[in-house]
Design a protein around this motif. Structure first.
Motif, PDB file in Angstrom:
ATOM      1  N   LYS A 156       0.842  -1.198   0.000  1.00 22.89           N
ATOM      2  CA  LYS A 156       0.000   0.000   0.000  1.00 22.89           C
ATOM      3  C   LYS A 156       0.878   1.249   0.000  1.00 22.89           C
ATOM      4  O   LYS A 156       1.813   1.358   0.795  1.00 22.89           O
ATOM      5  CB  LYS A 156      -0.891  -0.003   1.238  1.00 22.89           C
ATOM      6  CG  LYS A 156      -1.838   1.184   1.314  1.00 22.89           C
ATOM      7  CD  LYS A 156      -2.555   1.261   2.647  1.00 22.89           C
ATOM      8  CE  LYS A 156      -3.621   0.198   2.736  1.00 22.89           C
ATOM      9  NZ  LYS A 156      -4.448   0.364   3.965  1.00 22.89           N
ATOM     10  N   ALA A 157       0.575   2.194  -0.884  1.00 21.83           N
ATOM     11  CA  ALA A 157       1.324   3.448  -0.931  1.00 21.83           C
ATOM     12  C   ALA A 157       0.982   4.294   0.293  1.00 21.83           C
ATOM     13  O   ALA A 157      -0.192   4.501   0.604  1.00 21.83           O
ATOM     14  CB  ALA A 157       0.999   4.208  -2.208  1.00 21.83           C
ATOM     15  N   LEU A 158       2.029   4.771   0.987  1.00 18.75           N
ATOM     16  CA  LEU A 158       1.841   5.603   2.172  1.00 18.75           C
ATOM     17  C   LEU A 158       2.786   6.790   2.128  1.00 18.75           C
ATOM     18  O   LEU A 158       3.943   6.665   1.714  1.00 18.75           O
ATOM     19  CB  LEU A 158       2.150   4.822   3.449  1.00 18.75           C
ATOM     20  CG  LEU A 158       1.202   3.733   3.892  1.00 18.75           C
ATOM     21  CD1 LEU A 158       1.732   3.076   5.164  1.00 18.75           C
ATOM     22  CD2 LEU A 158      -0.176   4.301   4.159  1.00 18.75           C
ATOM     23  N   GLU A 159       2.305   7.920   2.591  1.00 18.31           N
ATOM     24  CA  GLU A 159       3.142   9.103   2.771  1.00 18.31           C
ATOM     25  C   GLU A 159       3.625   9.071   4.217  1.00 18.31           C
ATOM     26  O   GLU A 159       2.814   9.056   5.144  1.00 18.31           O
ATOM     27  CB  GLU A 159       2.320  10.361   2.510  1.00 18.31           C
ATOM     28  CG  GLU A 159       3.107  11.631   2.466  1.00 18.31           C
ATOM     29  CD  GLU A 159       4.011  11.762   1.254  1.00 18.31           C
ATOM     30  OE1 GLU A 159       5.096  12.336   1.401  1.00 18.31           O
ATOM     31  OE2 GLU A 159       3.643  11.290   0.158  1.00 18.31           O
ATOM     32  N   VAL A 160       4.939   9.005   4.416  1.00 19.51           N
ATOM     33  CA  VAL A 160       5.515   8.899   5.758  1.00 19.51           C
ATOM     34  C   VAL A 160       6.597   9.956   5.951  1.00 19.51           C
ATOM     35  O   VAL A 160       7.117  10.497   4.985  1.00 19.51           O
ATOM     36  CB  VAL A 160       6.093   7.490   6.021  1.00 19.51           C
ATOM     37  CG1 VAL A 160       5.016   6.425   5.923  1.00 19.51           C
ATOM     38  CG2 VAL A 160       7.237   7.184   5.078  1.00 19.51           C
ATOM     39  N   SER A 161       6.933  10.194   7.212  1.00 17.80           N
ATOM     40  CA  SER A 161       7.996  11.161   7.513  1.00 17.80           C
ATOM     41  C   SER A 161       9.255  10.486   8.047  1.00 17.80           C
ATOM     42  O   SER A 161      10.261  11.153   8.254  1.00 17.80           O
ATOM     43  CB  SER A 161       7.489  12.186   8.530  1.00 17.80           C
ATOM     44  OG  SER A 161       7.097  11.547   9.726  1.00 17.80           O
ATOM     45  N   SER A 162       9.217   9.197   8.275  1.00 19.73           N
ATOM     46  CA  SER A 162      10.334   8.462   8.874  1.00 19.73           C
ATOM     47  C   SER A 162      11.522   8.354   7.923  1.00 19.73           C
ATOM     48  O   SER A 162      11.356   8.090   6.737  1.00 19.73           O
ATOM     49  CB  SER A 162       9.888   7.057   9.267  1.00 19.73           C
ATOM     50  OG  SER A 162       8.833   7.126  10.187  1.00 19.73           O
ATOM     51  N   ALA A 163      12.715   8.503   8.498  1.00 19.02           N
ATOM     52  CA  ALA A 163      13.942   8.394   7.703  1.00 19.02           C
ATOM     53  C   ALA A 163      14.574   7.019   7.786  1.00 19.02           C
ATOM     54  O   ALA A 163      15.415   6.664   6.961  1.00 19.02           O
ATOM     55  CB  ALA A 163      14.942   9.451   8.152  1.00 19.02           C
ATOM     56  N   THR A 164      14.194   6.222   8.817  1.00 13.53           N
ATOM     57  CA  THR A 164      14.757   4.883   8.979  1.00 13.53           C
ATOM     58  C   THR A 164      13.639   3.866   9.163  1.00 13.53           C
ATOM     59  O   THR A 164      12.499   4.219   9.470  1.00 13.53           O
ATOM     60  CB  THR A 164      15.687   4.795  10.210  1.00 13.53           C
ATOM     61  OG1 THR A 164      14.899   4.961  11.395  1.00 13.53           O
ATOM     62  CG2 THR A 164      16.811   5.811  10.152  1.00 13.53           C
ATOM     63  N   LEU A 165      14.000   2.613   9.013  1.00  9.89           N
ATOM     64  CA  LEU A 165      13.027   1.540   9.185  1.00  9.89           C
ATOM     65  C   LEU A 165      12.524   1.480  10.634  1.00  9.89           C
ATOM     66  O   LEU A 165      11.336   1.292  10.876  1.00  9.89           O
ATOM     67  CB  LEU A 165      13.650   0.211   8.762  1.00  9.89           C
ATOM     68  CG  LEU A 165      12.744  -0.993   8.682  1.00  9.89           C
ATOM     69  CD1 LEU A 165      11.507  -0.737   7.831  1.00  9.89           C
ATOM     70  CD2 LEU A 165      13.511  -2.187   8.144  1.00  9.89           C
ATOM     71  N   ALA A 166      13.411   1.683  11.597  1.00 10.65           N
ATOM     72  CA  ALA A 166      12.995   1.684  13.004  1.00 10.65           C
ATOM     73  C   ALA A 166      12.000   2.808  13.273  1.00 10.65           C
ATOM     74  O   ALA A 166      10.988   2.611  13.957  1.00 10.65           O
ATOM     75  CB  ALA A 166      14.207   1.817  13.917  1.00 10.65           C
ATOM     76  N   ALA A 167      12.262   3.975  12.742  1.00  8.18           N
ATOM     77  CA  ALA A 167      11.350   5.110  12.927  1.00  8.18           C
ATOM     78  C   ALA A 167      10.004   4.850  12.253  1.00  8.18           C
ATOM     79  O   ALA A 167       8.956   5.241  12.772  1.00  8.18           O
ATOM     80  CB  ALA A 167      11.985   6.383  12.382  1.00  8.18           C
ATOM     81  N   LEU A 168      10.020   4.172  11.120  1.00  8.13           N
ATOM     82  CA  LEU A 168       8.778   3.836  10.432  1.00  8.13           C
ATOM     83  C   LEU A 168       7.904   2.929  11.291  1.00  8.13           C
ATOM     84  O   LEU A 168       6.695   3.129  11.389  1.00  8.13           O
ATOM     85  CB  LEU A 168       9.060   3.170   9.086  1.00  8.13           C
ATOM     86  CG  LEU A 168       7.824   2.717   8.314  1.00  8.13           C
ATOM     87  CD1 LEU A 168       7.007   3.917   7.840  1.00  8.13           C
ATOM     88  CD2 LEU A 168       8.222   1.840   7.135  1.00  8.13           C
ATOM     89  N   LEU A 169       8.519   1.937  11.925  1.00 11.23           N
ATOM     90  CA  LEU A 169       7.754   1.042  12.793  1.00 11.23           C
ATOM     91  C   LEU A 169       7.093   1.821  13.920  1.00 11.23           C
ATOM     92  O   LEU A 169       5.936   1.569  14.256  1.00 11.23           O
ATOM     93  CB  LEU A 169       8.652  -0.063  13.347  1.00 11.23           C
ATOM     94  CG  LEU A 169       9.144  -1.083  12.327  1.00 11.23           C
ATOM     95  CD1 LEU A 169      10.118  -2.049  12.979  1.00 11.23           C
ATOM     96  CD2 LEU A 169       8.003  -1.828  11.679  1.00 11.23           C
ATOM     97  N   GLN A 170       7.800   2.796  14.480  1.00  9.51           N
ATOM     98  CA  GLN A 170       7.215   3.644  15.528  1.00  9.51           C
ATOM     99  C   GLN A 170       6.087   4.487  14.954  1.00  9.51           C
ATOM    100  O   GLN A 170       5.023   4.601  15.551  1.00  9.51           O
ATOM    101  CB  GLN A 170       8.268   4.567  16.122  1.00  9.51           C
ATOM    102  CG  GLN A 170       9.072   3.948  17.225  1.00  9.51           C
ATOM    103  CD  GLN A 170       9.896   5.007  17.928  1.00  9.51           C
ATOM    104  OE1 GLN A 170      10.519   5.852  17.299  1.00  9.51           O
ATOM    105  NE2 GLN A 170       9.887   4.954  19.243  1.00  9.51           N
ATOM    106  N   GLU A 171       6.325   5.085  13.797  1.00  8.48           N
ATOM    107  CA  GLU A 171       5.316   5.950  13.172  1.00  8.48           C
ATOM    108  C   GLU A 171       4.025   5.182  12.893  1.00  8.48           C
ATOM    109  O   GLU A 171       2.929   5.721  13.024  1.00  8.48           O
ATOM    110  CB  GLU A 171       5.872   6.540  11.871  1.00  8.48           C
ATOM    111  CG  GLU A 171       4.929   7.492  11.178  1.00  8.48           C
ATOM    112  CD  GLU A 171       5.528   8.130   9.932  1.00  8.48           C
ATOM    113  OE1 GLU A 171       4.741   8.630   9.110  1.00  8.48           O
ATOM    114  OE2 GLU A 171       6.768   8.136   9.755  1.00  8.48           O
ATOM    115  N   LEU A 172       4.154   3.917  12.532  1.00  5.14           N
ATOM    116  CA  LEU A 172       2.986   3.103  12.196  1.00  5.14           C
ATOM    117  C   LEU A 172       2.459   2.305  13.391  1.00  5.14           C
ATOM    118  O   LEU A 172       1.582   1.452  13.231  1.00  5.14           O
ATOM    119  CB  LEU A 172       3.324   2.164  11.034  1.00  5.14           C
ATOM    120  CG  LEU A 172       3.732   2.845   9.738  1.00  5.14           C
ATOM    121  CD1 LEU A 172       4.086   1.805   8.676  1.00  5.14           C
ATOM    122  CD2 LEU A 172       2.634   3.778   9.230  1.00  5.14           C
ATOM    123  N   ASP A 173       3.003   2.555  14.569  1.00  2.00           N
ATOM    124  CA  ASP A 173       2.564   1.914  15.819  1.00  2.00           C
ATOM    125  C   ASP A 173       2.743   0.400  15.845  1.00  2.00           C
ATOM    126  O   ASP A 173       1.905  -0.325  16.375  1.00  2.00           O
ATOM    127  CB  ASP A 173       1.104   2.268  16.142  1.00  2.00           C
ATOM    128  CG  ASP A 173       0.932   3.732  16.463  1.00  2.00           C
ATOM    129  OD1 ASP A 173       1.845   4.312  17.086  1.00  2.00           O
ATOM    130  OD2 ASP A 173      -0.101   4.311  16.091  1.00  2.00           O
TER     131      ASP A 173
END
Length: 65
Positions: A8-25
């Motif tokens: 799924k296409a998502l607009e995110v602000s995370s710069a790393t994979l770890a930060a992405l996991l946090q951003e997506l809960d």
């Protein structure tokens, strides 16, 4: 930035994979991750950078039998 997470296409602000996991809960300890079809170990997520157009897979373990 626009990336694909589990297809799924998502607009995110995370710069790393770890930060992405946090951003997506997601709980970082309870998932497996891949970036552009390459497995990423939990210990490597903080230094694994993301860029526009990347494809991320986040998988939760399941029990069955």
């Amino acid at each position: 930035m626009l990336i694909h997470v589990n297809g799924k296409a998502l607009e995110v602000s995370s710069a790393t994979l770890a930060a992405l996991l946090q951003e997506l809960d997601f709980e970082e300890n309870s998932v497996a991750t891949a970036l552009n079809q390459t497995f990423v170990r939990k210990t490597e997520r903080a230094e694994t950078g993301l860029k526009e157009g990347d494809a991320v897979e986040i998988l939760s373990p399941r029990q069955g039998g």
